[in-house]
Design a protein around this motif. Structure first.
Motif, mmCIF file in Angstrom:
data_model
loop_
_atom_site.group_PDB
_atom_site.id
_atom_site.type_symbol
_atom_site.label_atom_id
_atom_site.label_comp_id
_atom_site.label_asym_id
_atom_site.label_seq_id
_atom_site.Cartn_x
_atom_site.Cartn_y
_atom_site.Cartn_z
ATOM 1 N N UNK A 71 0.874 -1.231 0.049
ATOM 2 C CA UNK A 71 0.083 0.007 -0.137
ATOM 3 C C UNK A 71 0.925 1.193 -0.132
ATOM 4 N N UNK A 72 2.143 1.390 0.753
ATOM 5 C CA UNK A 72 2.967 2.219 0.990
ATOM 6 C C UNK A 72 2.442 3.487 1.586
ATOM 7 N N UNK A 73 1.208 2.987 2.498
ATOM 8 C CA UNK A 73 0.805 4.125 3.514
ATOM 9 C C UNK A 73 0.267 3.357 4.571
ATOM 10 N N UNK A 74 0.903 3.231 5.708
ATOM 11 C CA UNK A 74 0.517 2.440 6.996
ATOM 12 C C UNK A 74 -0.500 3.270 7.515
ATOM 13 N N UNK A 75 -0.675 4.526 7.501
ATOM 14 C CA UNK A 75 -1.930 5.331 7.910
ATOM 15 C C UNK A 75 -3.205 5.101 7.512
ATOM 16 N N UNK A 76 -3.125 4.473 6.394
ATOM 17 C CA UNK A 76 -4.465 4.014 5.511
ATOM 18 C C UNK A 76 -4.519 2.360 5.473
ATOM 19 N N UNK A 77 -3.479 1.987 5.347
ATOM 20 C CA UNK A 77 -3.472 0.223 5.106
ATOM 21 C C UNK A 77 -3.845 -0.293 6.489
#
Ligand code: NOJ
Ligand code: CA
Length: 537
Positions: A253-259
């Protein structure tokens, strides 16, 4: 303890295997699953307790297997389903968990679902993919269309290359001018969701421990904050927590804040979305296509800036804390060049001290444990610039570096021809090798609770353009301090008095490292390109 995360993940150190290039057990020139099984003792000798294998399913291999034609069948070139199950069994015996690679966003055009979907007559698969309603309709910026490759009078939306049609998860924001944009609860999207769940269930029942999920953020179209995509993954995760609480899903995803809020146990920082991560190892005109300018933090010039990484990292950490992990990788089959390019042995050892003492879930890409190098090569199976990060594992001084007994011309990709190419056999014998240092550091990580994925992390000295970088880790009363100096100059810093009451125990540090109490605080000195790990009280 992190909520609902299997214990094993909290202590996991992963090893990523690109099956084509790991070990060829039947000498047809390409790596295979029995080849991985044959190397499990080596993998266990690293100390890793989990592996991720790139897609190994039936495919025309125009994108190295990320164009799946049958999710339930191992590609003949890698072996059989029995071989994969055998790999699960043998891995389990050695305490190694196995993640497969799930590609939920698209299939190959050769997948039977697509073959049905592209037909003129309506059938149960008609809405499995995203089709527009006129063969003359052109691409929109975010919706690339392939025209002229179907019986039906429509174009399909692609997810990546042209032969990877997007599976239909519907649109979060629909445009009334285009009635073919279906809602997420339409029949097609709902059927696709059930298919993906069925695939996950099938492989977990065969013994897989979970999945790395390809382009996990790509599913629902026109989903700007990814809320609808997240809703799908949350549905999967809730079901996993119920039925397969030991299973793990890690997202590309490259975006832990979303994933992580979406339900993933861990998410990777990746080049395409994480400039801070790129700034650690892949700057200085090394040709990273995302951001080639400036200096890596891990650069002998000492011109790098740890804040570029840390500000990004902290912003993710603040969101994911207690829910899931950030996965730090040495590289993968997409990142280019390989991490060891243009780095000294001392620098590579320092990088591993960092990677293996940070929170979250570390992933070592096969070959990076011996410092394999990137070479430019003509594209293979849709690899393009990535191809040079995918060459055969270098095992020994035997022909083809011990990867295969096939003729050199018959190999999947050429072995690095360099005389001094690193090999496992050479480094095994050398106590000062990168390989043995990686083994040592993994052992240290697994022996200290304060190095668990969920242990507390706090930067102590992390100043823009200054060195060293110092941080602490802590759990259950155990407290550690890590200090890193990538520059070729000796560096010193005075750390706050109240950081510790008494002098620390040296857990791992060269003689050049020194820490002494002064009136102003603790004076820490590190020699060139070196780091230290202390236990503090
Ligand atoms: C990401 C994979 O890692 C990459 O190798 C692949 O080409 C694309 N997704 C498309 O599936
Ligand atoms: Ca083979």
């Amino acid at each position: 303890m992190t909520s609902n995360v299997p214990d094993w993940l909290n202590e996991a150190v992963f090893y990523q295997i690109y099956p084509q290039s790991y070990y060829d057990s039947n000498n047809d020139g390409i790596g295979d699953l029995p080849g991985i099984t044959a190397k499990l003792d080596y993998i266990a000798s690293l100390g890793v307790n989990a592996i991720w294998i790139n897609p190994c399913f039936v495919s025309p291999f125009e994108d190295a297997g990320y164009d799946v034609a049958d999710y339930y069948q191992v590609a003949p070139r890698y072996g059989t389903n029995e071989d994969l199950i055998q790999l699960f069994t043998e891995a389990k015996k050695r305490g190694i968990h196995v993640l497969l690679d799930l590609v939920p966003g698209h299939t190959s055009v050769q997948h039977p679902w697509f073959q049905e979907s592209q037909k003129h007559e309506k059938n149960p698969y008609t809405d499995y993919y995203v089709w527009n309603d006129s063969i003359w309709e052109m691409s929109q910026k975010d919706l690339p269309v392939v025209r002229g490759y179907a019986q039906r009078e429509a174009g399909y939306i692609t997810n990546f290359f042209w032969f990877q049609p997007a599976l239909n998860y519907g649109f979060a924001q629909r445009d009334p001018r285009f009635p073919w944009m279906q809602p997420v609860d339409a029949t097609g999207p709902q059927m696709v969701r059930q298919e993906i769940k069925k695939i996950i269930k099938y492989w977990l029942d065969q013994g897989a421990d979970g999945f790395r999920v390809d382009m996990a953020m790509s599913l629902v179209k026109r989903d700007p904050d990814k809320l609808e995509t997240a809703r799908f993954w949350r549905w999967i995760r809730d079901w996993l927590d119920e039925e397969y609480p030991e299973a793990v899903i890690v997202s590309e995803w490259g975006n832990p804040a979303q994933a992580i809020p979406a339900g993933f146990h861990a998410d990777f920082l990746l080049g395409f979305n994480c400039p801070g991560w790129v700034s650690l190892f892949r700057k200085r005109g090394q040709g990273h296509w995302h951001d080639p300018y400036g200096w890596s933090f891990f650069d002998e010039s000492g011109h790098g800036d740890i804040r570029q990484f840390l500000d990004e990292y902290k912003s993710y950490m603040d969101v994911v804390k207690n829910q899931g992990f950030i996965a730090l990788i040495t590289g993968n089959h997409d990142e280019t060049p390989r991490i060891a390019n243009n780095k000294s042995l001392a620098m590579m050892k320092l990088i591993y001290l960092f990677l293996l003492t940070m929170p979250g879930t570390p992933f070592i890409y096969y070959g990076d444990e011996i410092g394999m190098q990137f070479r430019e090569l003509p594209s293979k199976e849709g690899g393009y610039q990535r191809t040079g990060s995918r060459t055969p594992m270098q095992w020994s001084d035997e022909p083809n570096a011990g990867f295969s007994k096939a003729s050199a011309e018959g190999l999947y990709l050429p072995v690095n021809p360099a005389q001094d190419r690193p090999t496992v056999a050479d480094q095994d014998k050398d106590p000062d090798s990168l390989l043995n240092r990686v083994r040592e550091l993994i052992k240290i990580r697994l022996s200290l609770k304060a190095l668990n994925a969920d242990a507390h992390f706090e930067p102590i000295y992390a100043e823009s353009g200054k060195l060293p970088f110092v941080y602490t880790r802590a759990k259950h009363g155990q407290k550690l301090m890590v200090a890193l100096n990538p520059s070729s100059q000796q560096v010193s810093v005075t750390l706050p008095k109240d950081l510790m009451k008494i002098s620390p125990n040296v857990l791992d540090a060269p003689d050049s490292a020194n820490i002494t109490p002064t009136d102003d605080g603790w004076r820490l000195t590190l020699g060139p390109v070196s780091g230290a790990l202390y236990q503090i009280h």
